[in-house]
Design a protein around this motif. Structure first.
Motif, mmCIF file in Angstrom:
data_model
loop_
_atom_site.group_PDB
_atom_site.id
_atom_site.type_symbol
_atom_site.label_atom_id
_atom_site.label_comp_id
_atom_site.label_asym_id
_atom_site.label_seq_id
_atom_site.Cartn_x
_atom_site.Cartn_y
_atom_site.Cartn_z
ATOM 1 N N ASN A 73 -29.561 7.665 41.228
ATOM 2 C CA ASN A 73 -30.181 8.929 41.874
ATOM 3 C C ASN A 73 -30.439 9.048 43.276
ATOM 4 N N ALA A 74 -30.022 9.960 43.889
ATOM 5 C CA ALA A 74 -30.740 10.080 45.078
ATOM 6 C C ALA A 74 -32.290 9.965 45.800
ATOM 7 N N VAL A 75 -32.762 10.787 44.908
ATOM 8 C CA VAL A 75 -34.563 10.711 44.843
ATOM 9 C C VAL A 75 -35.024 9.342 43.543
ATOM 10 N N LYS A 76 -35.696 8.902 44.075
ATOM 11 C CA LYS A 76 -35.997 7.314 43.686
ATOM 12 C C LYS A 76 -37.495 7.670 43.110
ATOM 13 N N HIS A 77 -38.103 9.299 43.296
ATOM 14 C CA HIS A 77 -39.644 9.560 42.728
ATOM 15 C C HIS A 77 -39.380 10.771 41.694
ATOM 16 N N PHE A 78 -39.806 10.824 41.021
ATOM 17 C CA PHE A 78 -40.097 12.479 40.019
ATOM 18 C C PHE A 78 -41.049 12.876 41.215
#
Length: 480
Positions: A368-373
């Protein structure tokens, strides 16, 4: 003056039949003296009205009454004010000439009608909220329960179906001063005969007090608002209400105590999980310059504020020499808890479509482009929130590291966030969708939508159309 005597205990049919006869006789409201039998019996010093039997109605006689009035009347007839009969008949009489009367909310009669309806509706709501069943002994195979409630109006028959639907698996009786309702598993019966308070207690009283004591938040106490929702008149029949005076008196001290112990409270569940994830295991460090090293380092990432609320970092997974890399937006709720990308509803949809076109996910690197929800809490749910460009830029470092280590031949950008993270392009996704573009050194980029977009399309035909285009995009990736 014509006297009409009614039982007056919430029976709409009783009033309707009388009103219909009087209206067909063209009796004006001023000619009618409506009486309740109980009220008349208690009037020891007033003159006894001359009760005239109601005349029969010719079969061919008909009346036209708006449905909205019938709905109002069915509620208002349950009100305890003796004036309700006269009010209802006066509005009914006026409706014969003033067809739009119900739409004039400023009219005195209409305003009073709606006020009575609201009072009855509120009384029904309070009954569904404040009835407390207590188990009683019985020889039947089903458990039996009894409850006592004191309504303001004649609402027992009106509210009984709610309890029949909610508690259909047990036998129960709800006793009130205005009647009784009972359910035996097959029949729902109601009576207008007043009942006596059985004054029962059982072990559930202690459970109610324990529950109420644990949900009470002294920092949010608003006494007037609480008494609006739980009026004092109901307290005497609620076991948990015994705690209310003491809770109110000690609220200020409880808030001070909460503030003093806040720093010593145990961390929230995601903070405990984060602490466990950051703990250095007693195992050899992964080789330098590998995905394993990058994944271990990402567990303690604090580059942006998203790590504060997320359960854990969700790093990419797949072969280190994968020829294809699939990039999504960010982990969702299920991914955040599992620690793996694309395992939620969007991931399952991707797997299904990929399987249909021969794209083997296990042979691709998925990230994913961002690793945290990023989410917004709503009650017990965590609602997805789109990451902003600042958060995307902070996480871009990890995505570039994955690209450098895996060196895929084809990168599939799923969604606008992934496209922005990979290219810094301001072009619309729709302008690039389905195209294979040059990307980096001897690499290619395929742009498509995110599977979650397909799940949110309400129109079935459009969803099928977009699903077909998504299938075509993945087929292009599979044959690249």
């Amino acid at each position: 003056m014509r006297a009409v005597m009614l039982e007056g205990k919430g029976d709409f049919i009783e009033w309707r039949n009388a009103a219909r006869t009087l209206l067909l006789e063209r009796r004006s409201p001023q000619e009618i003296d409506w009486r309740c039998r109980d009220d008349a019996a208690g009037d020891l010093f007033g003159p006894a009205p001359e009760t005239v039997p109601l005349a029969g109605v010719a079969p061919q006689a008909t009346l036209t009454v708006p449905q909205a009035f019938l709905s109002l009347a069915e509620a208002v007839i349950c009100h305890s004010d003796p004036a309700r009969f006269q009010l209802l008949y006066r509005v009914l009489f006026r409706l014969q000439e003033e067809r739009a009367l119900l739409e004039i909310r400023s009219d005195v009669d209409i305003a009073q009608l709606h006020a009575m309806e609201k009072s009855v509706r509120r009384d029904c709501h309070k009954m569904t909220a404040f009835v407390r069943f207590k188990e009683i002994e019985g020889t039947l195979p089903r458990r039996r329960f009894l409850a006592w409630f004191e309504p303001d109006h004649h609402i027992v028959a009106r509210a009984a179906p709610f309890f029949q639907r909610r508690f259909t698996d047990m036998d129960w009786i709800i006793a009130t001063p205005k009647g009784t309702a009972a359910w035996d598993g097959a029949n729902l019966t109601t009576s207008t005969e007043p009942a006596d308070n059985p004054m029962l207690t059982d072990d559930t009283d202690a459970l109610w007090r324990t529950y109420f004591a644990n949900i009470f938040n002294p920092a949010r106490l608003k006494v007037k608002m609480m008494q609006t929702e739980m009026p004092k008149k109901y307290w005497k029949n609620l076991p948990e209400a015994q705690l209310i005076p003491g809770m109110i008196a000690s609220a200020e001290a409880s808030v001070v105590a909460m503030a003093e112990r806040a720093a010593r409270d145990a961390p929230l569940f995601h903070e405990r999980l984060q602490a466990a994830a950051r703990a250095v295991p007693d195992v050899p460090s992964p080789p330098a310059g590998t995905l394993e090293e990058a994944r271990a380092a990402a567990r303690t990432c604090t580059r942006c504020a998203l790590h504060c609320k997320a359960t854990q970092t969700v790093f990419g997974e797949g072969p280190a020499d994968a020829r294809m890399m699939i990039v999504g937006e960010q982990p969702g709720d299920q991914e955040d808890l599992a620690g793996r990308p694309f395992v939620g509803p969007a991931g399952k949809l991707f797997d299904t479509v990929a399987g249909e076109v021969g794209l083997n996910r296990t042979q691709a690197y998925v990230t994913n482009a961002v690793k945290h929800f990023k989410y917004e809490p709503r009650g017990k749910r965590r609602i997805h929130q789109k990451p902003n460009m600042g958060e995307v830029q902070h996480c871009k470092w990890w995505l570039k590291l994955e690209l450098d280590l895996v060196k895929p031949k084809l990168v599939v950008a799923m969604g606008a966030t992934a496209l922005a993270a990979l290219t810094d392009s301001r072009q619309k996704l729709s302008d690039l969708r389905g195209q294979v573009l040059s990307f980096g050194e001897r690499q290619s980029l395929l742009v498509t939508v995110h599977p979650s977009y397909l799940l949110r399309i309400p129109d079935a035909d459009r969803r099928m159309e977009e699903m077909s285009r998504f299938r075509t995009d993945l087929a292009t990736a599979a044959t690249f």
